[in-house]
Scaffold this active site. Structure first.
Site, PDB file in Angstrom:
ATOM      1  N   ARG A  34      67.701  45.678  37.130  1.00 12.80           N
ATOM      2  CA  ARG A  34      67.527  46.994  36.500  1.00 12.80           C
ATOM      3  C   ARG A  34      68.827  47.792  36.473  1.00 12.80           C
ATOM      4  O   ARG A  34      69.042  48.573  35.543  1.00 12.80           O
ATOM      5  CB  ARG A  34      66.452  47.781  37.231  1.00 12.80           C
ATOM      6  CG  ARG A  34      65.088  47.243  36.909  1.00 12.80           C
ATOM      7  CD  ARG A  34      64.027  48.044  37.601  1.00 12.80           C
ATOM      8  NE  ARG A  34      62.721  47.716  37.057  1.00 12.80           N
ATOM      9  CZ  ARG A  34      61.590  47.881  37.718  1.00 12.80           C
ATOM     10  NH1 ARG A  34      61.605  48.358  38.936  1.00 12.80           N
ATOM     11  NH2 ARG A  34      60.449  47.577  37.161  1.00 12.80           N
ATOM     12  N   LYS A 205      43.151  38.975  36.520  1.00 14.60           N
ATOM     13  CA  LYS A 205      41.902  39.700  36.245  1.00 14.60           C
ATOM     14  C   LYS A 205      41.680  40.030  34.781  1.00 14.60           C
ATOM     15  O   LYS A 205      42.587  40.497  34.104  1.00 14.60           O
ATOM     16  CB  LYS A 205      41.934  41.027  36.999  1.00 14.60           C
ATOM     17  CG  LYS A 205      41.780  40.874  38.493  1.00 14.60           C
ATOM     18  CD  LYS A 205      42.066  42.203  39.108  1.00 14.60           C
ATOM     19  CE  LYS A 205      41.250  42.494  40.338  1.00 14.60           C
ATOM     20  NZ  LYS A 205      41.424  43.908  40.696  1.00 14.60           N
ATOM     21  N   GLY A 361      55.138  41.709  34.526  1.00 14.75           N
ATOM     22  CA  GLY A 361      55.812  41.234  35.730  1.00 14.75           C
ATOM     23  C   GLY A 361      55.784  39.746  35.989  1.00 14.75           C
ATOM     24  O   GLY A 361      56.833  39.109  36.103  1.00 14.75           O
ATOM     25  N   GLY A 384      54.334  47.680  33.241  1.00 18.25           N
ATOM     26  CA  GLY A 384      53.245  48.596  32.904  1.00 18.25           C
ATOM     27  C   GLY A 384      53.441  49.237  31.541  1.00 18.25           C
ATOM     28  O   GLY A 384      52.496  49.386  30.765  1.00 18.25           O
TER      29      GLY A 384
END
Ligand code: AMP
Length: 403
Positions: A34, A205, A361, A384
């Protein structure tokens, strides 16, 4: 040419929101991706003769200090990245040990052309996450141009990522090079996709990925579903899934998604078979099973050989590919083959001219692990934020710049 690239920053004080939320353990930076990702934007400004004031958050100081009283602000300080940042930039970086103190204001005011100042963690103040206007205004006073280069926090309506933009005229607020690349790649997939467009959705999920699948039903020609989330679909279809991951309360929704896809003419590809294991462990015993007939006590931890072949066939004939989420527990060697095969197919399709975007991710860690990061069209840094973008949401950090 982009707004940022065609701007000349000579004589300007440029306030840049970066995402320096890098992993740090015992004061040692783990992965500095980053920080590296922000260097091009910073360099362009200083090479033009401008000065740079950097602001970022790191971790969740207020929440974590409430939970663990032994923690102090020093455990969240951005001072720990100053030396790495200086090294990557090839020049000394000044530091202000509070983001809105008089000292920070003075340091910003006295900054000379070509100099760089890093402000302390924005999240020492609750006003940052609350999107407080006075706090944003104070930060805004340090510079005359605002650059947002923090795609990773673009889905947050925080003071420094969104609210602050209103204090700069439309031609004095813009994306940095990283943010621009992220937004361009995402727009290419969502709005300019050449067909066939295949979305590959995996991970643990279904509940995390429902919105993205629903939105992609309006965009994609093919949707591949793999990873732990696939078993909820098989159980919903009446299959026996043994001890595989399943969200029983999402089975109805899984059937609804399949019906919607059928009505829209979108091909949903579920994995026919799995590598099953007798326990969730690297040394588990394994076997191959059809996903409608997984024996009791066994769990699917990777897609099987037939699924690999079928998915690869779909991917290699695609012209646009979006990939979010691994096909199995790729962290363990016995269950990495599916994710690796899919990564290879994405690489092949890209070599044949497809545009491929890997975001989120764990799929990013997977392409990095297998050494394919530079063989796909774009690897997103914003987990996200990318997910919310593909769910069809307006990201406050993007909207604030575009107006
Ligand atoms: P997510 O963050 O939802 O994208 O999920 C990523 C995680 O899902 C990774 O850590 C994988 O190990 C895990 N995962 C993928 N497939 C399975 C599976 N079949 N069973 C259990 N976990 C899985």
């Amino acid at each position: 040419m982009s707004v940022f690239a065609s701007s000349h920053f000579g004589g300007h004080k440029v306030l840049i929101r970066v995402d320096f939320n890098v992993p740090i353990k015992n004061d040692v930076i783990g992965d500095d991706t980053r920080i590296r990702a922000a260097i091009a934007t910073i360099k362009k400004i200083i090479n033009d003769g401008g000065s740079v004031i950097l602001m970022s958050h790191w971790g969740r100081p207020i929440k974590d200090m409430e939970k663990k009283p032994e923690l102090t602000k020093a455990d969240f300080s951005l001072s720990r990245i100053v030396s790495q940042l200086s090294e990557l930039l090839g020049q000394a970086v000044q530091f202000a040990d509070d983001c809105i103190s008089d000292e920070a204001a003075d340091k910003a005011k006295n900054l000379q052309a070509g100099e760089v100042l890093l402000l302390e963690n924005l999240r020492y103040y609750k006003e940052e996450e609350k999107g407080n206007e006075d706090f944003a205004k104070k930060l805004a006073s340090y510079g005359d141009i605002y650059v947002n280069d923090a795609f990773g926090t673009a889905h947050r309506a925080h003071a420094s990522t969104a609210v602050i933009a209103q204090y700069f005229a439309a031609d004095k607020r813009m994306f940095g090079l990283l943010m621009e690349a992220e937004v361009n790649a995402a727009e290419q997939v969502l709005h300019k996709a050449e067909k066939p467009f295949t979305a590959i959705v995996g991970g643990a999920k279904v509940s995390d990925k429902i919105l993205i699948i629903e939105n992609l039903l309006h965009k994609a020609t093919d949707i591949i579903i793999g990873g732990g989330m696939a078993y909820t679909f098989f159980k919903a279809l009446g299959g026996k899934i043994g001890a595989s991951l399943c969200e029983d309360d999402r089975m109805e929704l899984a059937n609804e998604l399949l019906a919607k896809a059928k009505a829209k003419g979108v091909n949903i590809h579920l994995p026919i078979d799995s590598i099953i294991a007798d326990k969730f462990a690297a040394d588990a015993n394994t076997a191959l099973a059809n996903n409608m007939e997984i024996p009791d006590g066994w769990m699917g931890l990777d897609i099987g050989a037939t699924a690999c072949t079928a998915f690869s066939e779909v991917i290699t004939r695609s012209k646009t590919i979006l990939w979010n989420g691994p096909m199995g527990v790729f962290e363990m060697e016995k269950f990495q083959n599916g994710t690796k095969t899919i990564a290879e197919s994405v690489v092949t399709a890209t070599a044949n001219g497809a545009f491929s975007l890997v975001g989120g991710g764990d799929s990013v860690s997977a392409v990095n692990k297998f050494g394919f990061a530079d063989k796909v069209s774009y690897v997103s840094t914003g987990g996200g934020a990318m997910l919310e973008y593909f769910e069809g949401k307006v990201l406050p950090g993007i909207a604030a710049i575009k107006g």
